[in-house]
Write a protein that holds these residues in place. Structure first.
Motif, mmCIF file in Angstrom:
data_model
loop_
_atom_site.group_PDB
_atom_site.id
_atom_site.type_symbol
_atom_site.label_atom_id
_atom_site.label_comp_id
_atom_site.label_asym_id
_atom_site.label_seq_id
_atom_site.Cartn_x
_atom_site.Cartn_y
_atom_site.Cartn_z
ATOM 1 N N ARG A 120 0.834 -1.211 0.000
ATOM 2 C CA ARG A 120 0.000 0.000 0.000
ATOM 3 C C ARG A 120 0.867 1.259 0.000
ATOM 4 N NH1 ARG A 120 -5.373 1.337 3.481
ATOM 5 N NH2 ARG A 120 -5.713 3.382 2.546
ATOM 6 N N GLU B 29 0.970 3.870 -3.058
ATOM 7 C CA GLU B 29 0.521 5.251 -2.834
ATOM 8 C C GLU B 29 1.617 6.248 -3.209
ATOM 9 O OE1 GLU B 29 -3.016 4.530 0.414
ATOM 10 O OE2 GLU B 29 -1.095 5.257 1.165
ATOM 11 N N GLN B 30 2.865 5.901 -2.919
ATOM 12 C CA GLN B 30 3.960 6.816 -3.288
ATOM 13 C C GLN B 30 4.075 6.927 -4.806
ATOM 14 O OE1 GLN B 30 7.610 5.848 -1.207
ATOM 15 N NE2 GLN B 30 6.675 6.066 0.794
ATOM 16 N N ILE C 122 1.679 6.335 -7.063
ATOM 17 C CA ILE C 122 0.490 7.009 -7.607
ATOM 18 C C ILE C 122 0.628 8.524 -7.405
ATOM 19 C CG2 ILE C 122 -2.001 7.326 -7.263
ATOM 20 C CD1 ILE C 122 -2.017 4.264 -6.481
ATOM 21 N N ASP C 123 1.090 8.912 -6.233
ATOM 22 C CA ASP C 123 1.297 10.327 -5.937
ATOM 23 C C ASP C 123 2.278 10.943 -6.938
ATOM 24 O OD1 ASP C 123 0.057 11.782 -3.809
ATOM 25 O OD2 ASP C 123 2.078 12.425 -3.237
ATOM 26 N N TYR D 60 -5.925 -2.786 -3.917
ATOM 27 C CA TYR D 60 -6.263 -1.749 -4.897
ATOM 28 C C TYR D 60 -7.559 -1.033 -4.520
ATOM 29 C CZ TYR D 60 -2.773 -4.382 -7.587
ATOM 30 O OH TYR D 60 -1.626 -5.022 -7.985
ATOM 31 N N ILE E 45 -6.964 1.415 -1.793
ATOM 32 C CA ILE E 45 -6.287 2.622 -2.280
ATOM 33 C C ILE E 45 -7.278 3.547 -3.002
ATOM 34 C CG2 ILE E 45 -4.586 3.405 -3.991
ATOM 35 C CD1 ILE E 45 -2.878 0.963 -3.210
ATOM 36 N N TRP F 59 -8.059 10.878 -6.494
ATOM 37 C CA TRP F 59 -6.873 10.794 -5.635
ATOM 38 C C TRP F 59 -6.723 12.044 -4.771
ATOM 39 C CZ3 TRP F 59 -3.982 7.163 -3.833
ATOM 40 C CH2 TRP F 59 -2.719 7.457 -3.302
#
Ligand code: COA
Length: 169
Positions: A99, A103-104, A106-107, A133, A136, A167
């Motif tokens: 996760r 997340e890193q 996607i950011d 997923y 997230i 997001w």
């Protein structure tokens, strides 16, 4: 989960030896692969990704050199989209690292590369990945019927996506 120290680092050629091991793990073969791969085949896979301008990063924990990799592939700036993929070493799964690393990445995709959508495909039998997923914020956009052949059976492939607007909420 926020106490876990995980960060993304460049994926170096010297890391391919680890990737070779991760990809040949029984679960990894069921969930993302098909057959065991030689070291040379893994080198070629990485080379193909580099030629495709995929963004490949290593996942680093405090204790270990590398616990996995995460990548954005098929980056299409015209349409503002890319596909994401992740693989952790077998001993690093189930600790929440997936996760944090996702997340890193996607950011980074939304805030550094200015993407509008990040998507992925996953085998319907991969309950752990799908749970991650969904947590997230990915939404299942479609199911491709009988799209992969695993252990003597055809299984569905899920197409999932997340938008920058979702997001940022
Ligand atoms: C899929 C993967 C990236 C997930 O990362 P991870 O850090 O192991 O994920 P976690 O197990 O910590 O978290 C996933 C969530 O799924 C849940 N989960 C685990 N196994 C599950 C199962 N069989 N069914 C439903 N949910 C499950 C966990 O409880 C966790 O939720 P929580 O945070 O509320 O506890 C990682 O396990 C991996 O690399 N697997 C092999 C390669 C792979 O499948 N890659 C994805 C291809 S699409």
């Amino acid at each position: 989960m926020s106490t876990k120290k995980i960060h993304l680092t460049p994926f170096e050629t010297t890391h391919i030896q680890y990737l070779h091991k991760w990809l040949n793990d029984e679960r990894a073969i069921r969930m993302i692969g098909r057959t065991p791969l030689t070291y040379e085949e893994v080198v070629q896979e990485v080379e193909k990704k580099r030629m495709n301008n995929d963004l490949i990063l290593g996942i680093k924990s405090d204790e270990k050199e590398l616990v996995g990799w995460v990548f954005l592939k098929d980056i299409d700036y015209a349409h503002g989209r890319a596909s994401i993929g992740i693989l952790l070493s077998s001993e690093s799964r189930g600790h929440g690292y997936g996760r944090i690393a996702m997340e890193q990445m996607i950011d980074l995709g939304f805030k550094q590369l200015r993407l509008n959508k990040i998507y992925l495909t996953t085998r319907g039998i991969n309950e752990q990945a799908i749970a991650l997923y969904e947590k997230i914020g990915f939404v299942t956009e479609g199911k491709l019927r009988n799209h992969a052949y695993v252990d003597g059976k055809y299984v569905d492939t899920y197409f999932m996506g997340i938008l920058a607007s979702e997001w940022n909420k």
